[in-house]
Design a protein around this motif. Structure first.
Motif, PDB file in Angstrom:
ATOM      1  N   ARG A  43      44.485  33.134  37.692  1.00 23.45           N
ATOM      2  CA  ARG A  43      45.941  33.232  37.525  1.00 23.45           C
ATOM      3  C   ARG A  43      46.356  34.672  37.226  1.00 23.45           C
ATOM      4  O   ARG A  43      47.325  35.180  37.787  1.00 23.45           O
ATOM      5  CB  ARG A  43      46.413  32.299  36.418  1.00 23.45           C
ATOM      6  N   ALA A  44      45.606  35.330  36.368  1.00 20.13           N
ATOM      7  CA  ALA A  44      45.912  36.723  36.031  1.00 20.13           C
ATOM      8  C   ALA A  44      45.719  37.617  37.252  1.00 20.13           C
ATOM      9  O   ALA A  44      46.534  38.504  37.511  1.00 20.13           O
ATOM     10  CB  ALA A  44      45.033  37.198  34.874  1.00 20.13           C
ATOM     11  N   ARG A  45      44.659  37.385  37.992  1.00 19.45           N
ATOM     12  CA  ARG A  45      44.413  38.182  39.207  1.00 19.45           C
ATOM     13  C   ARG A  45      45.548  37.997  40.206  1.00 19.45           C
ATOM     14  O   ARG A  45      46.002  38.951  40.836  1.00 19.45           O
ATOM     15  CB  ARG A  45      43.062  37.842  39.814  1.00 19.45           C
ATOM     16  N   ASP A  46      46.013  36.741  40.342  1.00 23.33           N
ATOM     17  CA  ASP A  46      47.116  36.472  41.268  1.00 23.33           C
ATOM     18  C   ASP A  46      48.406  37.138  40.814  1.00 23.33           C
ATOM     19  O   ASP A  46      49.158  37.663  41.636  1.00 23.33           O
ATOM     20  CB  ASP A  46      47.353  34.961  41.401  1.00 23.33           C
ATOM     21  N   ASP A  47      48.660  37.118  39.510  1.00 24.74           N
ATOM     22  CA  ASP A  47      49.905  37.680  38.977  1.00 24.74           C
ATOM     23  C   ASP A  47      49.929  39.201  39.024  1.00 24.74           C
ATOM     24  O   ASP A  47      50.904  39.804  39.450  1.00 24.74           O
ATOM     25  CB  ASP A  47      50.118  37.241  37.521  1.00 24.74           C
ATOM     26  N   VAL A  48      48.876  39.803  38.551  1.00 23.99           N
ATOM     27  CA  VAL A  48      48.910  41.255  38.343  1.00 23.99           C
ATOM     28  C   VAL A  48      48.167  42.040  39.424  1.00 23.99           C
ATOM     29  O   VAL A  48      48.378  43.243  39.560  1.00 23.99           O
ATOM     30  CB  VAL A  48      48.394  41.600  36.922  1.00 23.99           C
ATOM     31  N   GLY A  49      47.356  41.357  40.200  1.00 21.35           N
ATOM     32  CA  GLY A  49      46.606  42.041  41.252  1.00 21.35           C
ATOM     33  C   GLY A  49      47.483  42.858  42.190  1.00 21.35           C
ATOM     34  O   GLY A  49      47.178  44.024  42.466  1.00 21.35           O
ATOM     35  N   PRO A  50      48.591  42.298  42.684  1.00 19.67           N
ATOM     36  CA  PRO A  50      49.450  43.083  43.582  1.00 19.67           C
ATOM     37  C   PRO A  50      50.023  44.342  42.924  1.00 19.67           C
ATOM     38  O   PRO A  50      50.143  45.379  43.575  1.00 19.67           O
ATOM     39  CB  PRO A  50      50.564  42.104  43.960  1.00 19.67           C
ATOM     40  N   LEU A  51      50.355  44.251  41.643  1.00 16.39           N
ATOM     41  CA  LEU A  51      50.846  45.449  40.930  1.00 16.39           C
ATOM     42  C   LEU A  51      49.764  46.522  40.867  1.00 16.39           C
ATOM     43  O   LEU A  51      50.034  47.703  41.093  1.00 16.39           O
ATOM     44  CB  LEU A  51      51.274  45.090  39.499  1.00 16.39           C
ATOM     45  N   LEU A  52      48.570  46.094  40.539  1.00 17.15           N
ATOM     46  CA  LEU A  52      47.466  47.045  40.445  1.00 17.15           C
ATOM     47  C   LEU A  52      47.160  47.656  41.812  1.00 17.15           C
ATOM     48  O   LEU A  52      46.964  48.876  41.913  1.00 17.15           O
ATOM     49  CB  LEU A  52      46.217  46.376  39.868  1.00 17.15           C
ATOM     50  N   HIS A  53      47.170  46.848  42.836  1.00 20.63           N
ATOM     51  CA  HIS A  53      46.908  47.382  44.184  1.00 20.63           C
ATOM     52  C   HIS A  53      47.981  48.382  44.591  1.00 20.63           C
ATOM     53  O   HIS A  53      47.682  49.398  45.216  1.00 20.63           O
ATOM     54  CB  HIS A  53      46.787  46.252  45.206  1.00 20.63           C
ATOM     55  N   ARG A  54      49.234  48.102  44.228  1.00 18.02           N
ATOM     56  CA  ARG A  54      50.320  49.035  44.556  1.00 18.02           C
ATOM     57  C   ARG A  54      50.149  50.338  43.772  1.00 18.02           C
ATOM     58  O   ARG A  54      50.397  51.426  44.304  1.00 18.02           O
ATOM     59  CB  ARG A  54      51.682  48.392  44.262  1.00 18.02           C
ATOM     60  N   ALA A  55      49.718  50.246  42.518  1.00 19.25           N
ATOM     61  CA  ALA A  55      49.467  51.461  41.723  1.00 19.25           C
ATOM     62  C   ALA A  55      48.341  52.278  42.344  1.00 19.25           C
ATOM     63  O   ALA A  55      48.446  53.506  42.463  1.00 19.25           O
ATOM     64  CB  ALA A  55      49.128  51.090  40.277  1.00 19.25           C
ATOM     65  N   VAL A 112      50.940  46.532  34.425  1.00 20.53           N
ATOM     66  CA  VAL A 112      49.606  45.922  34.418  1.00 20.53           C
ATOM     67  C   VAL A 112      49.082  45.857  32.986  1.00 20.53           C
ATOM     68  O   VAL A 112      48.570  44.826  32.544  1.00 20.53           O
ATOM     69  CB  VAL A 112      48.637  46.707  35.335  1.00 20.53           C
ATOM     70  N   ASP A 113      49.231  46.940  32.266  1.00 21.90           N
ATOM     71  CA  ASP A 113      48.768  46.996  30.881  1.00 21.90           C
ATOM     72  C   ASP A 113      49.458  45.934  30.035  1.00 21.90           C
ATOM     73  O   ASP A 113      48.813  45.222  29.260  1.00 21.90           O
ATOM     74  CB  ASP A 113      49.021  48.386  30.300  1.00 21.90           C
ATOM     75  N   GLY A 114      50.777  45.821  30.208  1.00 22.58           N
ATOM     76  CA  GLY A 114      51.517  44.814  29.450  1.00 22.58           C
ATOM     77  C   GLY A 114      51.031  43.410  29.735  1.00 22.58           C
ATOM     78  O   GLY A 114      50.930  42.582  28.834  1.00 22.58           O
ATOM     79  N   TYR A 115      50.714  43.140  30.968  1.00 25.52           N
ATOM     80  CA  TYR A 115      50.232  41.818  31.340  1.00 25.52           C
ATOM     81  C   TYR A 115      48.848  41.554  30.764  1.00 25.52           C
ATOM     82  O   TYR A 115      48.560  40.441  30.318  1.00 25.52           O
ATOM     83  CB  TYR A 115      50.196  41.664  32.859  1.00 25.52           C
ATOM     84  N   LEU A 116      47.985  42.571  30.783  1.00 28.17           N
ATOM     85  CA  LEU A 116      46.601  42.372  30.355  1.00 28.17           C
ATOM     86  C   LEU A 116      46.396  42.417  28.848  1.00 28.17           C
ATOM     87  O   LEU A 116      45.304  42.154  28.371  1.00 28.17           O
ATOM     88  CB  LEU A 116      45.687  43.398  31.042  1.00 28.17           C
ATOM     89  N   GLN A 117      47.451  42.749  28.111  1.00 25.09           N
ATOM     90  CA  GLN A 117      47.320  42.771  26.649  1.00 25.09           C
ATOM     91  C   GLN A 117      47.072  41.354  26.146  1.00 25.09           C
ATOM     92  O   GLN A 117      47.663  40.397  26.650  1.00 25.09           O
ATOM     93  CB  GLN A 117      48.605  43.317  25.994  1.00 25.09           C
ATOM     94  N   ARG A 148      44.106  57.582  37.820  1.00 24.04           N
ATOM     95  CA  ARG A 148      43.120  56.925  38.696  1.00 24.04           C
ATOM     96  C   ARG A 148      42.036  56.233  37.866  1.00 24.04           C
ATOM     97  O   ARG A 148      41.628  55.109  38.182  1.00 24.04           O
ATOM     98  CB  ARG A 148      42.515  57.940  39.655  1.00 24.04           C
ATOM     99  N   ARG A 149      41.578  56.900  36.804  1.00 29.37           N
ATOM    100  CA  ARG A 149      40.575  56.276  35.922  1.00 29.37           C
ATOM    101  C   ARG A 149      41.164  55.052  35.217  1.00 29.37           C
ATOM    102  O   ARG A 149      40.485  54.027  35.060  1.00 29.37           O
ATOM    103  CB  ARG A 149      40.053  57.285  34.912  1.00 29.37           C
ATOM    104  N   ARG A 150      42.405  55.156  34.791  1.00 29.70           N
ATOM    105  CA  ARG A 150      43.073  54.034  34.126  1.00 29.70           C
ATOM    106  C   ARG A 150      43.174  52.845  35.093  1.00 29.70           C
ATOM    107  O   ARG A 150      42.893  51.707  34.707  1.00 29.70           O
ATOM    108  CB  ARG A 150      44.452  54.487  33.663  1.00 29.70           C
ATOM    109  N   ALA A 151      43.556  53.114  36.333  1.00 26.54           N
ATOM    110  CA  ALA A 151      43.648  52.043  37.335  1.00 26.54           C
ATOM    111  C   ALA A 151      42.280  51.400  37.558  1.00 26.54           C
ATOM    112  O   ALA A 151      42.182  50.178  37.672  1.00 26.54           O
ATOM    113  CB  ALA A 151      44.213  52.590  38.645  1.00 26.54           C
ATOM    114  N   GLN A 152      41.239  52.214  37.603  1.00 34.60           N
ATOM    115  CA  GLN A 152      39.895  51.667  37.797  1.00 34.60           C
ATOM    116  C   GLN A 152      39.489  50.794  36.609  1.00 34.60           C
ATOM    117  O   GLN A 152      38.886  49.733  36.791  1.00 34.60           O
ATOM    118  CB  GLN A 152      38.877  52.788  37.999  1.00 34.60           C
ATOM    119  N   GLY A 153      39.835  51.214  35.416  1.00 34.76           N
ATOM    120  CA  GLY A 153      39.544  50.400  34.231  1.00 34.76           C
ATOM    121  C   GLY A 153      40.252  49.055  34.279  1.00 34.76           C
ATOM    122  O   GLY A 153      39.673  48.013  33.943  1.00 34.76           O
ATOM    123  N   TYR A 154      41.517  49.069  34.712  1.00 37.63           N
ATOM    124  CA  TYR A 154      42.250  47.814  34.854  1.00 37.63           C
ATOM    125  C   TYR A 154      41.635  46.945  35.947  1.00 37.63           C
ATOM    126  O   TYR A 154      41.573  45.721  35.812  1.00 37.63           O
ATOM    127  CB  TYR A 154      43.724  48.064  35.162  1.00 37.63           C
TER     128      TYR A 154
END
Length: 132
Positions: free
Chosen positions: A88-100, A121-126, A72-78
């Motif tokens: 663009r990043a929010r559009d791409d990875v936002g749904p993954l993060l919301h699902r997590a 999400v981590d892979g995308y944000l690297q 949960r803390r990791r998700a909040q950090g992301y």
């Protein structure tokens, strides 16, 4: 001590998947404390084993609950990082993060599913150099 382990067991098995399934020994099953010295020695050995089993169960169930809190803390950090990311990043990875986040909010929370989504999400944000 045993009642704390039982409570932690119930919390873990109710709140996370996969949940540990360790048995918890019943201290009362040892019976009355014997007065015979030889029987007392054997009783103390069994009591030591019960104590070790309770300690192990406590650690395992606590670790399962801690893993949930850590994810949960990791998700909040992301989420914090994503809020500052380009659209663009929010559009791409936002749904993954919301699902997590949704997976972690479920009862019981599927830790493996959430962990996999957060890894994506981590892979995308690297950082990837130019272009991001």
């Amino acid at each position: 001590a045993a009642s704390d382990v039982y409570k932690r067991q119930v919390r873990a098995q109710s709140n996370v998947v996969p949940a540990p399934t360790l048995g918890i020994p019943d201290v009362l099953a040892l019976g009355e404390v014997p007065s015979d010295p030889a029987a007392l020695t054997a009783y103390q050995q069994r009591l030591t084993l019960v104590g070790q089993a309770l300690d192990q169960a406590h650690r395992v169930y606590a670790a399962a609950l801690q893993a949930h809190d850590d994810l949960r803390r990791r998700a909040q950090g992301y989420a914090d990082r994503l809020a500052a990311a380009p659209q663009r990043a929010r559009d791409d990875v936002g749904p993954l993060l919301h699902r997590a986040e949704a997976a972690l909010a479920e009862v019981p929370a599927d830790l493996d599913h959430a962990r996999s989504l957060l890894a994506a999400v981590d892979g995308y944000l690297q950082p990837r150099g130019e272009g991001r």
